[in-house]
Design an enzyme around this catalytic site. Structure first.
Site, PDB file in Angstrom:
ATOM      1  N   THR A 124       0.862  -1.189   0.000  1.00 50.15           N
ATOM      2  CA  THR A 124       0.000   0.000   0.000  1.00 50.15           C
ATOM      3  C   THR A 124       0.897   1.237   0.000  1.00 50.15           C
ATOM      4  O   THR A 124       1.670   1.445   0.940  1.00 50.15           O
ATOM      5  CB  THR A 124      -0.891  -0.014   1.254  1.00 50.15           C
ATOM      6  OG1 THR A 124      -1.639  -1.237   1.248  1.00 50.15           O
ATOM      7  CG2 THR A 124      -1.835   1.174   1.272  1.00 50.15           C
ATOM      8  N   GLU A 153      -3.630  -4.678  -2.615  1.00 44.73           N
ATOM      9  CA  GLU A 153      -4.139  -5.907  -1.997  1.00 44.73           C
ATOM     10  C   GLU A 153      -5.169  -5.536  -0.930  1.00 44.73           C
ATOM     11  O   GLU A 153      -4.960  -4.614  -0.151  1.00 44.73           O
ATOM     12  CB  GLU A 153      -2.974  -6.682  -1.369  1.00 44.73           C
ATOM     13  CG  GLU A 153      -3.374  -7.986  -0.742  1.00 44.73           C
ATOM     14  CD  GLU A 153      -4.185  -8.866  -1.696  1.00 44.73           C
ATOM     15  OE1 GLU A 153      -3.694  -9.208  -2.769  1.00 44.73           O
ATOM     16  OE2 GLU A 153      -5.346  -9.194  -1.349  1.00 44.73           O
ATOM     17  N   LEU A 155      -6.665  -8.110   1.083  1.00 45.87           N
ATOM     18  CA  LEU A 155      -6.924  -9.274   1.938  1.00 45.87           C
ATOM     19  C   LEU A 155      -7.001  -8.884   3.407  1.00 45.87           C
ATOM     20  O   LEU A 155      -6.387  -7.911   3.836  1.00 45.87           O
ATOM     21  CB  LEU A 155      -5.869 -10.362   1.721  1.00 45.87           C
ATOM     22  CG  LEU A 155      -4.409 -10.125   2.111  1.00 45.87           C
ATOM     23  CD1 LEU A 155      -4.161 -10.303   3.593  1.00 45.87           C
ATOM     24  CD2 LEU A 155      -3.527 -11.074   1.331  1.00 45.87           C
ATOM     25  N   ASN A 210      -9.613   1.658   3.025  1.00 42.73           N
ATOM     26  CA  ASN A 210      -9.324   1.516   4.452  1.00 42.73           C
ATOM     27  C   ASN A 210      -9.847   2.702   5.256  1.00 42.73           C
ATOM     28  O   ASN A 210     -10.318   2.545   6.385  1.00 42.73           O
ATOM     29  CB  ASN A 210      -7.818   1.323   4.683  1.00 42.73           C
ATOM     30  CG  ASN A 210      -7.432  -0.139   4.499  1.00 42.73           C
ATOM     31  OD1 ASN A 210      -8.306  -0.997   4.347  1.00 42.73           O
ATOM     32  ND2 ASN A 210      -6.152  -0.433   4.507  1.00 42.73           N
ATOM     33  N   GLY A 255     -17.200  -1.061  19.590  1.00 44.84           N
ATOM     34  CA  GLY A 255     -16.214  -1.805  20.373  1.00 44.84           C
ATOM     35  C   GLY A 255     -15.063  -0.926  20.801  1.00 44.84           C
ATOM     36  O   GLY A 255     -15.202   0.290  20.955  1.00 44.84           O
ATOM     37  N   CYS A 262      -2.827  -2.129   9.166  1.00 41.21           N
ATOM     38  CA  CYS A 262      -3.209  -1.363   7.974  1.00 41.21           C
ATOM     39  C   CYS A 262      -4.029  -0.112   8.263  1.00 41.21           C
ATOM     40  O   CYS A 262      -3.621   0.990   7.895  1.00 41.21           O
ATOM     41  CB  CYS A 262      -3.962  -2.267   7.006  1.00 41.21           C
ATOM     42  SG  CYS A 262      -2.891  -3.526   6.289  1.00 41.21           S
ATOM     43  N   LYS A 265      -2.214   3.026   9.981  1.00 38.99           N
ATOM     44  CA  LYS A 265      -1.145   3.654   9.189  1.00 38.99           C
ATOM     45  C   LYS A 265      -1.690   4.214   7.874  1.00 38.99           C
ATOM     46  O   LYS A 265      -1.255   5.268   7.417  1.00 38.99           O
ATOM     47  CB  LYS A 265       0.010   2.680   8.952  1.00 38.99           C
ATOM     48  CG  LYS A 265      -0.207   1.715   7.815  1.00 38.99           C
ATOM     49  CD  LYS A 265       1.052   0.962   7.459  1.00 38.99           C
ATOM     50  CE  LYS A 265       0.784  -0.122   6.431  1.00 38.99           C
ATOM     51  NZ  LYS A 265       0.292   0.317   5.140  1.00 38.99           N
ATOM     52  N   ARG A 329       0.041  -5.745  16.005  1.00 41.86           N
ATOM     53  CA  ARG A 329       0.376  -4.392  15.557  1.00 41.86           C
ATOM     54  C   ARG A 329      -0.810  -3.440  15.743  1.00 41.86           C
ATOM     55  O   ARG A 329      -1.908  -3.711  15.288  1.00 41.86           O
ATOM     56  CB  ARG A 329       0.831  -4.417  14.080  1.00 41.86           C
ATOM     57  CG  ARG A 329       2.178  -5.119  13.922  1.00 41.86           C
ATOM     58  CD  ARG A 329       2.640  -5.170  12.475  1.00 41.86           C
ATOM     59  NE  ARG A 329       1.941  -6.170  11.687  1.00 41.86           N
ATOM     60  CZ  ARG A 329       2.209  -6.431  10.411  1.00 41.86           C
ATOM     61  NH1 ARG A 329       3.164  -5.756   9.795  1.00 41.86           N
ATOM     62  NH2 ARG A 329       1.537  -7.349   9.761  1.00 41.86           N
TER      63      ARG A 329
HETATM   64  P1  NAD Z   1       5.025  -7.432   6.783  1.00 41.27           P
HETATM   65  O1  NAD Z   1       5.766  -6.468   7.614  1.00 41.27           O
HETATM   66  O2  NAD Z   1       4.286  -8.572   7.443  1.00 41.27           O
HETATM   67  O3  NAD Z   1       6.009  -8.096   5.719  1.00 41.27           O
HETATM   68  C1  NAD Z   1       6.932  -7.390   4.961  1.00 41.27           C
HETATM   69  C2  NAD Z   1       8.107  -8.332   4.695  1.00 41.27           C
HETATM   70  O4  NAD Z   1       8.991  -7.711   3.772  1.00 41.27           O
HETATM   71  C3  NAD Z   1       8.937  -8.627   5.942  1.00 41.27           C
HETATM   72  O5  NAD Z   1       9.113 -10.024   6.074  1.00 41.27           O
HETATM   73  C4  NAD Z   1      10.258  -7.923   5.669  1.00 41.27           C
HETATM   74  O6  NAD Z   1      11.385  -8.547   6.273  1.00 41.27           O
HETATM   75  C5  NAD Z   1      10.314  -7.993   4.161  1.00 41.27           C
HETATM   76  N1  NAD Z   1      11.212  -7.003   3.548  1.00 41.27           N
HETATM   77  C6  NAD Z   1      11.414  -5.711   3.909  1.00 41.27           C
HETATM   78  N2  NAD Z   1      12.286  -5.128   3.084  1.00 41.27           N
HETATM   79  C7  NAD Z   1      12.642  -6.045   2.160  1.00 41.27           C
HETATM   80  C8  NAD Z   1      13.486  -6.039   1.032  1.00 41.27           C
HETATM   81  N3  NAD Z   1      14.154  -4.940   0.687  1.00 41.27           N
HETATM   82  N4  NAD Z   1      13.612  -7.170   0.308  1.00 41.27           N
HETATM   83  C9  NAD Z   1      12.927  -8.295   0.657  1.00 41.27           C
HETATM   84  N5  NAD Z   1      12.124  -8.364   1.714  1.00 41.27           N
HETATM   85  C10 NAD Z   1      11.958  -7.259   2.465  1.00 41.27           C
HETATM   86  O7  NAD Z   1       4.035  -6.585   5.895  1.00 41.27           O
HETATM   87  P2  NAD Z   1       2.593  -7.019   5.353  1.00 41.27           P
HETATM   88  O8  NAD Z   1       1.610  -6.982   6.459  1.00 41.27           O
HETATM   89  O9  NAD Z   1       2.731  -8.234   4.521  1.00 41.27           O
HETATM   90  O10 NAD Z   1       2.272  -5.766   4.417  1.00 41.27           O
HETATM   91  C11 NAD Z   1       2.981  -5.544   3.213  1.00 41.27           C
HETATM   92  C12 NAD Z   1       2.299  -4.422   2.453  1.00 41.27           C
HETATM   93  O11 NAD Z   1       0.962  -4.843   2.097  1.00 41.27           O
HETATM   94  C13 NAD Z   1       2.108  -3.140   3.255  1.00 41.27           C
HETATM   95  O12 NAD Z   1       2.216  -2.035   2.408  1.00 41.27           O
HETATM   96  C14 NAD Z   1       0.678  -3.258   3.778  1.00 41.27           C
HETATM   97  O13 NAD Z   1       0.103  -1.996   4.033  1.00 41.27           O
HETATM   98  C15 NAD Z   1      -0.012  -3.933   2.624  1.00 41.27           C
HETATM   99  N6  NAD Z   1      -1.183  -4.718   3.008  1.00 41.27           N
HETATM  100  C16 NAD Z   1      -1.167  -5.479   4.128  1.00 41.27           C
HETATM  101  C17 NAD Z   1      -2.299  -6.235   4.471  1.00 41.27           C
HETATM  102  C18 NAD Z   1      -2.310  -7.079   5.712  1.00 41.27           C
HETATM  103  O14 NAD Z   1      -3.387  -7.562   6.079  1.00 41.27           O
HETATM  104  N7  NAD Z   1      -1.199  -7.285   6.407  1.00 41.27           N
HETATM  105  C19 NAD Z   1      -3.426  -6.213   3.651  1.00 41.27           C
HETATM  106  C20 NAD Z   1      -3.400  -5.448   2.488  1.00 41.27           C
HETATM  107  C21 NAD Z   1      -2.264  -4.699   2.178  1.00 41.27           C
END
Ligand code: NAD
Length: 441
Positions: A124, A153, A155, A210, A255, A262, A265, A329
């Site tokens: 995002t 995404e 999800l 969001n 609640g 997400c 932030k 988080r």
């Molecule tokens: P996360 O923190 O769980 O995972 C990110 C991963 O990327 C970590 O394992 C980290 O070590 C790795 N990483 C960081 N820098 C890197 C690099 N240079 N090369 C390779 N790997 C690297 O994050 P997330 O929750 O999966 O979210 C990822 C993105 O998706 C964010 O922008 C978030 O806003 C978006 N998003 C998250 C969700 C959710 O439910 N978690 C849903 C929709 C969108």
């Protein structure tokens, strides 16, 4: 079938990789955290996402799915690179793009010869980030750079696999129609509306989604306050409201507020974008403020009922930001812990998915909800895990010193609580005293 490199093995990266493999593609994840890579290779999937582990193992066995720390290895032969790294908030609320930019540098450095995969931005990111990456790649990878496509995404943690494979919509933001078609084609026959647009629209749509969800929750939480003042039960109001298809019932439960990795932030980043562009954002700021107040309102209610709170022993049920995940988080439950601790309350907590966490210093973590209730003056249900609904509340009451149960998610049936000799306090609902006063005292 395509060869895909997925960058970042977090929630989105792992789920995307496993699901893209299920759709028939060959996927290699690249992750900078070597410990994480080692543990995934040894069969330990680091997140508690239903069905992810078997799906991962199945496609790994078929030779369709692998993980490495090596960008050159992961990019070899890749036609698409899905960027799934985190975009945490900076202090000023803006999105920290350092992981995205570091990943872009590693992609540019790891591509062999004239390999030119399409970069798919799943993280995002603020409006204009895809443009920024295009400019970056055209400087680094002459003469044409790389094609960058936005594919935000949507999800939900805990439902990640289902949401990825059965999405409400697929949004592809691209500057070239062929690239949009190629990325859309990766999702095969998934029966979801496809929205093809430019990347800036795709980027803003994700934040808008969001922000709207957070607005619904803050709306009903504010209405909960009003309901209480008027002697009305907000759960009845939200049920009736939600039946209107123009409104919808999702995210309309009062609640403790919204949290997670997400919503907080993304709302902060949207507020920052509005500030930066000079556009009024009073609605979004109010949505944040209502959310910030929720744990404090709950404490006000407790002190009204019980007097000074210092020394109060509190059993907290649920720590994750929502049930069916292990993600702490920005969890509202953790904000509640901090508010309780600032009032010198003693907190014992139980969560089905949490054994320990750095954020929980000073909190005694218990192995089950009953143990946490021993000697408690108050039990607070902070995260609506299913298992809390079927507890033996008479037993809970018998273990407690006090008799107050706060259902901060309106997840329980008040009558089963009061029948057990407990005082029931919900959010936006009338407080209900025990049916049989002192039944177990
Ligand atoms: P996360 O923190 O769980 O995972 C990110 C991963 O990327 C970590 O394992 C980290 O070590 C790795 N990483 C960081 N820098 C890197 C690099 N240079 N090369 C390779 N790997 C690297 O994050 P997330 O929750 O999966 O979210 C990822 C993105 O998706 C964010 O922008 C978030 O806003 C978006 N998003 C998250 C969700 C959710 O439910 N978690 C849903 C929709 C969108």
């Amino acid at each position: 079938m395509s060869r895909i490199c997925v960058v970042g093995a977090g929630y989105v990266g792992l789920v995307s990789a496993a699901c893209l493999a299920k759709l028939g593609h060959y996927v290699t994840c690249v992750e900078i955290d070597a410990d994480k890579v080692r543990s995934i290779k040894q069969g330990r999937v680091p997140i508690n996402e239903p069905n992810l582990k078997p799906l991962w193992e199945h496609h790994q066995r078929l030779g369709q799915l692998s993980i490495t720390t090596d960008y050159v290895e992961a990019l070899a032969g890749a036609e698409f690179v899905f960027l799934c790294v985190g975009t945490p908030p900076n202090e000023d609320g803006s999105a920290d793009l350092s992981h995205v930019l570091a990943a872009a540098r590693s992609i540019a450095g790891g591509l062999l010869d004239d390999a030119r995969p399409v970069v798919v931005l799943k993280s995002t990111v603020p409006v204009g980030t895809a443009d920024r990456l295009r400019a970056f790649f055209s400087e680094r990878l002459l003469p044409d750079g790389l094609t960058v496509v936005s594919n935000p995404e949507f999800l939900r943690e805990g439902l990640g696999i289902t949401d990825f494979l059965q999405p409400d919509r697929i949004i592809v933001g691209a500057e070239e129609p062929e690239a949009a078609g190629a990325v859309a084609g990766l999702f095969g026959d998934i029966p979801a509306p496809l929205i093809v647009t430019d990347s800036r629209t795709a980027e803003l749509t994700k934040y808008a989604s969001n922000a709207f969800l957070a607005t619904k929750v803050s709306f009903i939480n504010q209405l909960a306050e009003l309901s209480e003042a008027c002697g009305v039960d907000v759960t009845a109001v939200s049920e009736a409201l939600g039946l209107d298809p123009r409104i919808g019932g999702a995210y309309l439960q009062a609640g403790l507020g919204w949290g997670g990795s997400c919503l907080p932030k993304d709302l902060a980043a949207l507020v920052h974008t509005a500030d930066r562009t000079g556009v009024a954002n009073e609605l979004l700021v109010a949505v944040q403020e209502v959310n910030r107040r929720q744990p404090e309102l709950l404490l006000d209610k407790l002190s009204e009922l019980l007097g000074p709170l210092d020394g109060l022993s509190v059993a907290l049920w649920g720590l994750t930001f929502k049930p069916n995940c292990d993600d702490l988080r920005e969890s509202p439950a953790l904000r509640l812990v901090r508010v309780l601790q600032s009032e010198d309350c003693e907190v014992r907590a139980y969560d089905p998915a949490v054994n320990e966490a750095a954020e929980l210093s000073g909190v005694a973590i218990c192995g089950d909800p009953y143990t946490s209730a021993i000697g408690a003056d108050v039990v607070i249900l902070a995260t609506a895990w299913d298992e809390f609904r079927s507890l033996d509340f008479r037993r809970v009451r018998g273990l407690m010193r006090g008799d107050v149960l706060v259902d901060a998610r309106n997840a329980l049936d008040p009558s089963s609580i009061t029948e057990a000799g407990l005082t029931y306090i919900g959010i936006g609902r009338p407080t209900v005293r025990p049916r049989i006063a002192g039944v177990l005292s």
